[in-house]
Design a protein around this motif. Structure first.
Motif, PDB file in Angstrom:
ATOM      1  N   LYS A 138      -2.532  -1.203 -12.017  1.00  0.00           N
ATOM      2  CA  LYS A 138      -1.840  -2.311 -11.366  1.00  0.00           C
ATOM      3  C   LYS A 138      -2.586  -3.639 -11.502  1.00  0.00           C
ATOM      4  O   LYS A 138      -2.363  -4.557 -10.717  1.00  0.00           O
ATOM      5  N   THR A 139      -3.445  -3.745 -12.496  1.00  0.00           N
ATOM      6  CA  THR A 139      -4.221  -4.981 -12.658  1.00  0.00           C
ATOM      7  C   THR A 139      -3.302  -6.189 -12.830  1.00  0.00           C
ATOM      8  O   THR A 139      -3.509  -7.248 -12.220  1.00  0.00           O
ATOM      9  N   ARG A 140      -2.253  -6.043 -13.656  1.00  0.00           N
ATOM     10  CA  ARG A 140      -1.325  -7.161 -13.884  1.00  0.00           C
ATOM     11  C   ARG A 140      -0.562  -7.487 -12.605  1.00  0.00           C
ATOM     12  O   ARG A 140      -0.355  -8.674 -12.285  1.00  0.00           O
ATOM     13  N   ASP A 141      -0.151  -6.455 -11.850  1.00  0.00           N
ATOM     14  CA  ASP A 141       0.554  -6.704 -10.594  1.00  0.00           C
ATOM     15  C   ASP A 141      -0.348  -7.417  -9.585  1.00  0.00           C
ATOM     16  O   ASP A 141       0.107  -8.297  -8.832  1.00  0.00           O
ATOM     17  N   ILE A 142      -1.627  -7.026  -9.568  1.00  0.00           N
ATOM     18  CA  ILE A 142      -2.574  -7.672  -8.658  1.00  0.00           C
ATOM     19  C   ILE A 142      -2.738  -9.142  -9.029  1.00  0.00           C
ATOM     20  O   ILE A 142      -2.799 -10.031  -8.164  1.00  0.00           O
ATOM     21  N   ALA A 143      -2.797  -9.404 -10.356  1.00  0.00           N
ATOM     22  CA  ALA A 143      -2.923 -10.793 -10.810  1.00  0.00           C
ATOM     23  C   ALA A 143      -1.713 -11.616 -10.394  1.00  0.00           C
ATOM     24  O   ALA A 143      -1.844 -12.787  -9.979  1.00  0.00           O
TER      25      ALA A 143
ATOM     26  N   ALA B  45       0.829  -1.208   0.000  1.00  0.00           N
ATOM     27  CA  ALA B  45       0.000   0.000   0.000  1.00  0.00           C
ATOM     28  C   ALA B  45       0.860   1.253   0.000  1.00  0.00           C
ATOM     29  O   ALA B  45       0.594   2.206  -0.752  1.00  0.00           O
ATOM     30  N   LEU B  46       1.903   1.274   0.822  1.00  0.00           N
ATOM     31  CA  LEU B  46       2.803   2.435   0.855  1.00  0.00           C
ATOM     32  C   LEU B  46       3.507   2.614  -0.482  1.00  0.00           C
ATOM     33  O   LEU B  46       3.716   3.746  -0.944  1.00  0.00           O
ATOM     34  N   THR B  47       3.889   1.513  -1.117  1.00  0.00           N
ATOM     35  CA  THR B  47       4.556   1.587  -2.421  1.00  0.00           C
ATOM     36  C   THR B  47       3.635   2.210  -3.466  1.00  0.00           C
ATOM     37  O   THR B  47       4.051   3.048  -4.282  1.00  0.00           O
ATOM     38  N   HIS B  48       2.363   1.798  -3.452  1.00  0.00           N
ATOM     39  CA  HIS B  48       1.391   2.370  -4.399  1.00  0.00           C
ATOM     40  C   HIS B  48       1.254   3.881  -4.196  1.00  0.00           C
ATOM     41  O   HIS B  48       1.229   4.642  -5.163  1.00  0.00           O
ATOM     42  N   LEU B  49       1.133   4.306  -2.947  1.00  0.00           N
ATOM     43  CA  LEU B  49       0.904   5.732  -2.668  1.00  0.00           C
ATOM     44  C   LEU B  49       2.124   6.578  -2.994  1.00  0.00           C
ATOM     45  O   LEU B  49       2.008   7.674  -3.555  1.00  0.00           O
ATOM     46  N   THR B  50       3.326   6.072  -2.653  1.00  0.00           N
ATOM     47  CA  THR B  50       4.536   6.858  -2.935  1.00  0.00           C
ATOM     48  C   THR B  50       4.882   6.842  -4.415  1.00  0.00           C
ATOM     49  O   THR B  50       5.584   7.730  -4.898  1.00  0.00           O
ATOM     50  N   GLY B  51       4.383   5.846  -5.134  1.00  0.00           N
ATOM     51  CA  GLY B  51       4.638   5.799  -6.568  1.00  0.00           C
ATOM     52  C   GLY B  51       3.817   6.808  -7.350  1.00  0.00           C
ATOM     53  O   GLY B  51       4.171   7.143  -8.485  1.00  0.00           O
ATOM     54  N   ARG B  52       2.721   7.276  -6.776  1.00  0.00           N
ATOM     55  CA  ARG B  52       1.872   8.286  -7.435  1.00  0.00           C
ATOM     56  C   ARG B  52       1.750   9.470  -6.468  1.00  0.00           C
ATOM     57  O   ARG B  52       0.697   9.740  -5.905  1.00  0.00           O
TER      58      ARG B  52
ATOM     59  N   LEU C 243      -0.871  13.346  -3.043  1.00  0.00           N
ATOM     60  CA  LEU C 243      -0.823  14.650  -2.386  1.00  0.00           C
ATOM     61  C   LEU C 243      -2.132  15.405  -2.577  1.00  0.00           C
ATOM     62  O   LEU C 243      -2.627  16.059  -1.641  1.00  0.00           O
ATOM     63  N   VAL C 244      -2.724  15.302  -3.771  1.00  0.00           N
ATOM     64  CA  VAL C 244      -4.002  15.973  -4.020  1.00  0.00           C
ATOM     65  C   VAL C 244      -5.093  15.387  -3.122  1.00  0.00           C
ATOM     66  O   VAL C 244      -5.878  16.118  -2.497  1.00  0.00           O
ATOM     67  N   SER C 245      -5.143  14.056  -3.040  1.00  0.00           N
ATOM     68  CA  SER C 245      -6.137  13.415  -2.180  1.00  0.00           C
ATOM     69  C   SER C 245      -5.916  13.789  -0.721  1.00  0.00           C
ATOM     70  O   SER C 245      -6.867  14.066   0.025  1.00  0.00           O
ATOM     71  N   LEU C 246      -4.650  13.806  -0.310  1.00  0.00           N
ATOM     72  CA  LEU C 246      -4.310  14.141   1.074  1.00  0.00           C
ATOM     73  C   LEU C 246      -4.694  15.582   1.393  1.00  0.00           C
ATOM     74  O   LEU C 246      -5.234  15.873   2.471  1.00  0.00           O
ATOM     75  N   THR C 247      -4.460  16.484   0.447  1.00  0.00           N
ATOM     76  CA  THR C 247      -4.818  17.897   0.650  1.00  0.00           C
ATOM     77  C   THR C 247      -6.320  18.059   0.811  1.00  0.00           C
ATOM     78  O   THR C 247      -6.797  18.844   1.643  1.00  0.00           O
ATOM     79  N   GLY C 248      -7.077  17.317   0.010  1.00  0.00           N
ATOM     80  CA  GLY C 248      -8.534  17.393   0.133  1.00  0.00           C
ATOM     81  C   GLY C 248      -9.019  16.960   1.507  1.00  0.00           C
ATOM     82  O   GLY C 248      -9.901  17.596   2.104  1.00  0.00           O
TER      83      GLY C 248
ATOM     84  N   TYR D 122     -11.166   8.135  -4.040  1.00  0.00           N
ATOM     85  CA  TYR D 122     -11.752   7.105  -4.895  1.00  0.00           C
ATOM     86  C   TYR D 122     -11.115   7.129  -6.282  1.00  0.00           C
ATOM     87  O   TYR D 122     -10.770   6.082  -6.841  1.00  0.00           O
ATOM     88  N   ASN D 123     -10.933   8.327  -6.818  1.00  0.00           N
ATOM     89  CA  ASN D 123     -10.347   8.456  -8.151  1.00  0.00           C
ATOM     90  C   ASN D 123      -8.910   7.954  -8.165  1.00  0.00           C
ATOM     91  O   ASN D 123      -8.492   7.231  -9.081  1.00  0.00           O
ATOM     92  N   THR D 124      -8.134   8.304  -7.126  1.00  0.00           N
ATOM     93  CA  THR D 124      -6.731   7.868  -7.058  1.00  0.00           C
ATOM     94  C   THR D 124      -6.628   6.345  -6.972  1.00  0.00           C
ATOM     95  O   THR D 124      -5.856   5.717  -7.706  1.00  0.00           O
ATOM     96  N   LEU D 125      -7.394   5.736  -6.085  1.00  0.00           N
ATOM     97  CA  LEU D 125      -7.308   4.294  -5.898  1.00  0.00           C
ATOM     98  C   LEU D 125      -7.869   3.526  -7.089  1.00  0.00           C
ATOM     99  O   LEU D 125      -7.363   2.460  -7.447  1.00  0.00           O
ATOM    100  N   SER D 126      -8.912   4.078  -7.710  1.00  0.00           N
ATOM    101  CA  SER D 126      -9.456   3.420  -8.908  1.00  0.00           C
ATOM    102  C   SER D 126      -8.423   3.409 -10.020  1.00  0.00           C
ATOM    103  O   SER D 126      -8.270   2.414 -10.747  1.00  0.00           O
ATOM    104  N   THR D 127      -7.685   4.509 -10.164  1.00  0.00           N
ATOM    105  CA  THR D 127      -6.638   4.581 -11.186  1.00  0.00           C
ATOM    106  C   THR D 127      -5.534   3.574 -10.897  1.00  0.00           C
ATOM    107  O   THR D 127      -5.015   2.909 -11.807  1.00  0.00           O
TER     108      THR D 127
END
Length: 414
Positions: A307-312, A8-15, A20-25, A297-302
């Motif tokens: 990351k669909t292949r990584d999830i698989a 989870a941390l890797t996903h967030l720091t990678g984008r 930051l936009v989601s966090l600011t909101g 929601y928008n950030t995590l959906s993206t």
């Protein structure tokens, strides 16, 4: 659990930009939620304080909630003929045996009570007359149930004990009659009693009508003026918990028989307005966090789409659907926790800034500060709503990620 958190941390720091936009909101949402809700809660408490603390929480009067049953009706309850429009027997009004009833009230825990004999009187000074409400009080008892002691600008309430013919008037009446401490005036009660009295105190509440029409004297002097020896017609009761007033009023009325009215019963229309006001306020400030949750929601959906292949691959390595869901819920939780902490800090700063704002309403001489409520409940409510919004915004992408079928994704990628 640690692996899911690391992913989870890797996903967030990678984008970082989207995170930051989601966090600011979330930070702004929590800050404004906290600032607005604390301001509204503070204004409500200030209003209730002005409404309640300047008046008794419970008032017991010498009236009955229902008319007393006539003797004829008691004697012939099943009579064929009813008697109506019977004129009550003339009697001296007041609470009968008030000392015993007052002793019962004072025996109840968490309250203070004061006996009062209230009536109408006419003040005469230098040819001018003014109708007023005259209260006969016991100074020490009245100080325990009202804020009049804090409103004194000259003299003191205790001066009534030292001067049996003393009277305390409002600043509005003092200015109107050009009166000061030590001046004598004539007081004529509604029953016809007249007495020369000396001004021993002047108060100012800020309520012009009250300051011109309310006066105080010693209880014994009022009993003589009104011709009601050993009588009072009110008990003023102040509680440690103002919101327990309704239940206590019902209990007192059931025991002593006289009508007991709580401030809640007397102000039901005002309290209903406050409920509507709070509903509107929380709906508006909650909308800020709801809008911020769409960013999450928008950030995590993206991330799920990218990351669909990584999830698989993770699922083919033995990750269960619940593990994948947990990764994205962790991402929403991380944004919620960090956003809440920074948002609470920013909100506290906004609250402090608002508390320093001074206003001068039209027609008011004193400046007032914006009332801010610093209760821990407001901080907890803002953080809880932010966390709920973030987790809810993360749930749908997490659910979608958990449904990824690794065989179909990897076969398609090959």
């Amino acid at each position: 659990m640690m692996i899911q958190l690391q992913v989870a941390l890797t996903h967030l720091t990678g984008r970082r930009r989207q995170t930051l936009v989601s966090l600011t909101g979330v930070v702004l949402g929590v800050a404004f939620f906290l600032a607005v809700s604390s301001l509204m809660a503070g204004s409500e408490r200030d209003f209730i304080k002005r409404l309640v603390d300047n008046s008794p929480h419970v008032t017991v009067s010498d009236d009955y909630r229902r008319p007393r049953t006539q003797p004829a009706e008691l004697r012939w309850a099943a009579g064929a003929v009813g008697i109506s429009n019977v004129k009550p027997q003339t009697e001296t009004r007041g609470i009968r045996g008030y000392r015993e009833k007052l002793a019962f009230v004072e025996s109840l825990p968490g309250l203070r009570a004061a006996p009062v004999l209230a009536g109408s009187a006419v003040l005469t000074f230098a040819g001018r007359e003014q109708g007023v409400t005259l209260w006969g009080v016991v100074p020490k008892s009245l100080e325990s149930v009202s804020t009049i002691k804090e409103k004194m600008i000259a003299g003191s309430l205790g001066a009534l004990d030292a001067n049996p013919n003393g009277i305390i008037i409002g600043q509005g009446l003092a200015k109107k009659f050009n009166l000061g401490l030590g001046r004598n005036l004539s007081v004529t009660a509604a029953g016809g009693g007249t007495r020369a009295m000396k001004v021993v105190g002047i108060f100012r509440t800020g309520n012009a009508n009250y300051d011109e029409s309310q006066t105080f004297t010693a209880l014994k002097r009022a009993q003589v003026l009104f011709g009601r020896s050993n009588r009072v017609n009110r008990f003023l009761i102040q509680l440690d918990d103002a919101y327990a007033a309704r239940a206590l009023a019902q209990r007192i009325e059931a025991v002593i028989g006289y009508k007991a009215v709580s401030w809640v019963e007397a102000s039901e229309d005002i309290l209903s307005v406050l409920v509507v006001r709070n509903t509107i306020m929380y709906s508006v400030v909650s909308a800020i966090l709801v809008v911020a949750s769409f960013g999450i929601y928008n950030t995590l959906s993206t991330i799920v789409l990218e990351k669909t292949r990584d999830i698989a691959i993770l699922k083919s390595m033995g990750f269960h659907a619940r593990d994948v869901r947990l990764i994205f819920l962790f991402e929403g939780l991380i944004i919620g926790v960090i956003g809440s902490l920074f948002g609470l800090a920013l909100g506290a700063g906004l609250m402090y800034a608002l508390s320093q704002v001074q206003l001068k309403p039209p027609g008011v001489t004193d400046r007032v500060f914006l009332p801010i409520w610093w209760g821990a409940g407001q901080f907890a409510l803002a953080a809880a709503f932010a966390m709920a919004s973030c987790l809810l915004a993360a749930y749908l992408p997490a659910r979608r990620a958990g449904r990824v079928h690794p065989v179909e994704i990897l076969r398609g990628a090959a």
